[in-house]
Scaffold this motif. Structure first.
Motif, PDB file in Angstrom:
ATOM      1  N   ASP A   1       0.945  -1.116   0.206  1.00 30.12           N
ATOM      2  CA  ASP A   1      -0.220   0.303  -0.580  1.00 30.12           C
ATOM      3  C   ASP A   1       0.752   1.061   0.008  1.00 30.12           C
ATOM      4  O   ASP A   1       0.189   2.248  -0.284  1.00 30.12           O
ATOM      5  CB  ASP A   1      -0.785   0.255   1.256  1.00 30.12           C
ATOM      6  N   ASN A   2       2.019   1.907   0.609  1.00 33.59           N
ATOM      7  CA  ASN A   2       3.239   2.430   0.518  1.00 33.59           C
ATOM      8  C   ASN A   2       2.995   3.159  -0.771  1.00 33.59           C
ATOM      9  O   ASN A   2       4.359   2.000  -1.625  1.00 33.59           O
ATOM     10  CB  ASN A   2       4.241   1.857   1.253  1.00 33.59           C
ATOM     11  N   ARG A   3       3.269   4.115  -1.698  1.00 32.58           N
ATOM     12  CA  ARG A   3       2.986   4.404  -3.071  1.00 32.58           C
ATOM     13  C   ARG A   3       4.578   4.640  -3.171  1.00 32.58           C
ATOM     14  O   ARG A   3       5.393   4.584  -3.979  1.00 32.58           O
ATOM     15  CB  ARG A   3       2.077   5.584  -3.450  1.00 32.58           C
ATOM     16  N   ASN A   4       5.722   4.504  -2.119  1.00 34.15           N
ATOM     17  CA  ASN A   4       6.566   5.197  -1.949  1.00 34.15           C
ATOM     18  C   ASN A   4       7.696   3.952  -2.297  1.00 34.15           C
ATOM     19  O   ASN A   4       8.697   4.258  -3.167  1.00 34.15           O
ATOM     20  CB  ASN A   4       7.240   5.901  -1.400  1.00 34.15           C
ATOM     21  N   LEU A   5       7.115   2.687  -2.323  1.00 33.19           N
ATOM     22  CA  LEU A   5       7.557   2.121  -2.809  1.00 33.19           C
ATOM     23  C   LEU A   5       7.724   1.168  -3.834  1.00 33.19           C
ATOM     24  O   LEU A   5       8.184   0.252  -4.898  1.00 33.19           O
ATOM     25  CB  LEU A   5       7.872   0.461  -1.482  1.00 33.19           C
ATOM     26  N   HIS A   6       6.465   1.678  -4.691  1.00 30.18           N
ATOM     27  CA  HIS A   6       5.727   1.130  -5.994  1.00 30.18           C
ATOM     28  C   HIS A   6       7.224   1.641  -7.005  1.00 30.18           C
ATOM     29  O   HIS A   6       7.666   2.400  -6.970  1.00 30.18           O
ATOM     30  CB  HIS A   6       4.719   2.330  -6.278  1.00 30.18           C
ATOM     31  N   GLY A   7       7.340   0.498  -7.727  1.00 33.22           N
ATOM     32  CA  GLY A   7       7.886   0.605  -8.803  1.00 33.22           C
ATOM     33  C   GLY A   7      10.300   0.174  -8.466  1.00 33.22           C
ATOM     34  O   GLY A   7      10.742   0.153  -9.152  1.00 33.22           O
ATOM     35  N   ARG A   8       9.806   0.314  -7.163  1.00 37.47           N
ATOM     36  CA  ARG A   8      11.197  -0.203  -6.786  1.00 37.47           C
ATOM     37  C   ARG A   8      11.262  -2.271  -6.271  1.00 37.47           C
ATOM     38  O   ARG A   8      10.290  -2.528  -6.910  1.00 37.47           O
ATOM     39  CB  ARG A   8      11.181  -0.113  -5.774  1.00 37.47           C
ATOM     40  N   THR A   9      12.657  -2.918  -6.124  1.00 40.93           N
ATOM     41  CA  THR A   9      12.941  -4.043  -6.553  1.00 40.93           C
ATOM     42  C   THR A   9      12.810  -4.600  -4.670  1.00 40.93           C
ATOM     43  O   THR A   9      13.467  -4.057  -4.165  1.00 40.93           O
ATOM     44  CB  THR A   9      14.203  -5.021  -7.413  1.00 40.93           C
ATOM     45  N   LEU A  10      12.499  -5.999  -4.170  1.00 38.07           N
ATOM     46  CA  LEU A  10      12.834  -6.737  -3.023  1.00 38.07           C
ATOM     47  C   LEU A  10      13.463  -8.003  -3.352  1.00 38.07           C
ATOM     48  O   LEU A  10      12.418  -8.956  -4.253  1.00 38.07           O
ATOM     49  CB  LEU A  10      11.280  -6.354  -2.630  1.00 38.07           C
TER      50      LEU A  10
END
Length: 582
Positions: free
Chosen positions: A195-204
């Motif tokens: 739900d955290n928009r700041n994480l969208h597009g990053r990878t884990l």
């Protein structure tokens, strides 16, 4: 032999080799790791010595370079062994293994630097050590990660199709679950959702983090087979909202344990389980007043009739946790009594609580047995859960059903009244409100009897607790739906518009106990505010979807499980009620 045949043969040979390494004895695997480390370090140090000699003109002959590289590699492997770098199993090495490699190579580099300086008599030779150390860290770490990836890939079944998973939650819990799911299994994390928009597009862990909105699209395109919730600290309401959203999609949903399950139940974060029907309820569970309940039960003698049933056994579990002096379980089913008695004895042994457990076999219809229980044990509190509750069965056996629910209640309530028991709590049902069937009518008569005793008894507090359907209780809809889904359907429902109030078994038990503690007597009726009623057809659809299957709608051939409407049975209502104006 054609090129594609050669490729298949080579792949099979590699898989066979990798699987043999995968399953090799510990000593053989250690030797292989020593050997690869030595070769890696030897090559790095030899190249380092050669380059250093060309730049700084140490005048080293080729033999010196070989000896220097071999000695340095051997010293490093010995230091690695001494510092415990080979203790972790190669199969479970991950990116974190770089830290012990760093520590061990620093120790080895210092030792090699000292010895080589004394050997060559040239302090500048330490440049060679520095170059070798830098590349050694990368080389040792790199080959381990490559080996783990190859071995895990080869260790998967050749015939099994990879399972693609979305992990809902891109925090620490999600990362740990992602690593656990993919370690040596045929599972691949397709992406993480958060739900955290700041994480969208990053990878884990090499997988992209996307918005939860995209789960619908990915499921409908057939990209994923499973969604795993990695939300241990999320509130009950938020979890229920997420699960209900996912339950609209034809994808299997599983979940990591909640924080409470890990702290109280001792479960590990990676103990993934299926979503329970209780987690579909869009409301917070009832939170009891523990101090009030403990004050009510501690050091008391408690009798639970019907103590082997779904509600009765849950009451027994809840009661025994509050340290009564004695718990009497009265049950007519031998197996049910055996099961709950064994479970509670094991719990008592584990918790070392001095509670006397008394299992008694018999029926509330036997007045003599009931009165003998009250004569032999000075009972303080009675929870009367013994009843026949299955509407169609009681409808087909009205005499037996009515006798058990009315006469049995009268025997227990009368014995409690005459022995001046402190509290009597009757477990009733929403079907007793404006009853349209024998079961509901018999429970309504039982309520009237208890209220009559309450009005004339100054010594015993008579209390009634009324609630709706209990999820996963014996004979209820949810276990039947699960069984029908497992068989491939159809799932049978009486009517598309039928609605029911639902609560969980622990909620029911806690409500009964807390109502008994709060009630002053006089036939008070307590009921749980269970929110809005749930359409049974919607509940069935969600259970089908959470199993990863599609509903086969009427008139369509596509889908996995059919929902069949069979019509209301005798005595059933479309909508149940909890209150009635009197």
């Amino acid at each position: 032999m054609r090129d594609w045949q050669l490729k298949i043969k080579a792949r099979k040979q590699f898989q066979h080799f990798a699987e043999s390494v995968f399953m090799a004895p510990r000593q053989a695997a250690l030797f292989a790791t020593f050997f690869v480390d030595f070769l890696t370090l030897f090559g790095i140090f030899f190249v380092g010595a050669y380059l250093s000699d060309g730049v700084f003109a140490f005048n080293l002959i080729i033999l010196d370079m070989y000896l220097l590289a071999a000695f340095s590699a051997a010293v490093c492997v010995w230091v690695f062994l001494a510092t415990g770098m080979y203790r972790p199993m190669l199969r479970y090495n991950d990116a974190v293994v770089i830290f012990p490699i760093l520590g061990s190579t620093i120790c080895a580099g210092l030792l090699v630097s000292l010895v080589v300086t004394l050997w060559c008599g040239e302090p500048a030779i330490n440049i060679f050590i520095g170059i070798g150390w830098f590349f050694a860290v990368g080389g040792l770490h790199g080959w381990r990660l490559v080996a783990v990836a190859l071995l895990n890939k080869a260790g998967r079944s050749k015939d099994e199709v990879a399972r693609h998973v979305i992990i809902y939650g891109a925090g620490r819990a999600g990362a740990a679950i992602g690593e656990a799911l993919t370690q040596g299994t045929n599972t691949k994390v397709y992406c993480y959702a958060d739900d955290n928009r700041n994480l969208h597009g990053r990878t884990l862990n090499g997988a992209k983090i996307v918005s939860p909105i995209r789960i619908d699209e990915l499921v409908n395109k057939g990209k994923v087979d499973l969604v795993v919730l990695a939300l241990p600290a999320t509130s009950t309401l938020r979890r229920a909202a997420i699960i209900n959203q996912l339950a609209e999609l034809p994808v299997r949903v599983e979940t990591a344990p909640t924080l409470e399950e890990m702290l109280v139940g001792g479960q590990a974060l990676t103990d993934i389980r299926g979503v329970s029907a209780e987690e579909l309820l869009s409301r917070d569970p009832v939170t009891p007043d523990l101090q009030l309940v403990t004050d009510e039960l501690r050091s008391k003698t408690v009798l639970v009739t019907g103590g082997g049933g779904s509600i009765g056994s849950a009451i027994c579990r809840a009661v025994i946790a509050h340290q009564p002096a004695k718990l009497i379980i009265f049950e007519q089913s031998e197996f049910a009594l055996y099961s709950i008695e064994r479970e509670l004895r094991e719990w008592l042994m584990a918790s070392s609580q001095p509670v006397q457990l008394v299992p008694l076999l018999g029926s509330t219809l036997d007045k003599g047995v009931v009165e003998r229980i009250f004569d032999e044990h000075v009972v303080d509190i009675v929870y009367h859960a013994a009843a026949y509750k299955h509407v169609p069965l009681v409808e087909m056996n009205p005499v037996v059903g009515a006798a058990n629910n009315i006469l049995g209640t009268y025997h227990v309530a009368s014995a409690a009244h005459s022995r001046k028991v402190g509290k009597f709590v009757l477990i009733s049902t929403d079907k007793a409100v404006r009853p349209t069937n024998v079961m509901g009518a018999s429970k309504r008569v039982g309520e009237r009897l208890v209220q009559a005793f309450g009005h004339e008894s100054p010594d015993t507090g008579f209390v009634l607790v009324r609630f709706g359907n209990v999820l996963d209780s014996a004979g209820s809809a949810v276990p039947l739906f699960r069984e029908q889904i497992a068989r491939g359907g159809p799932v049978t429902i009486t009517d598309p518009d039928v609605e029911r109030y639902f609560m969980t078994i622990p909620e029911a038990a806690e409500l009964v106990i807390q109502a008994g503690a709060m009630g002053a007597g006089g036939g008070e009726i307590f009921h749980l505010d269970m929110g809005e009623p749930v359409k049974v057809a919607d509940l069935a659809r969600k259970l089908i979807h959470l199993s990863g299957l599609r509903v086969r709608e009427p008139g369509h051939r596509s889908g996995d499980i059919e929902i069949k409407f069979v019509g209301l049975r005798p005595g059933e209502k479309l909508v149940e009620e909890l209150l009635v104006d009197e």
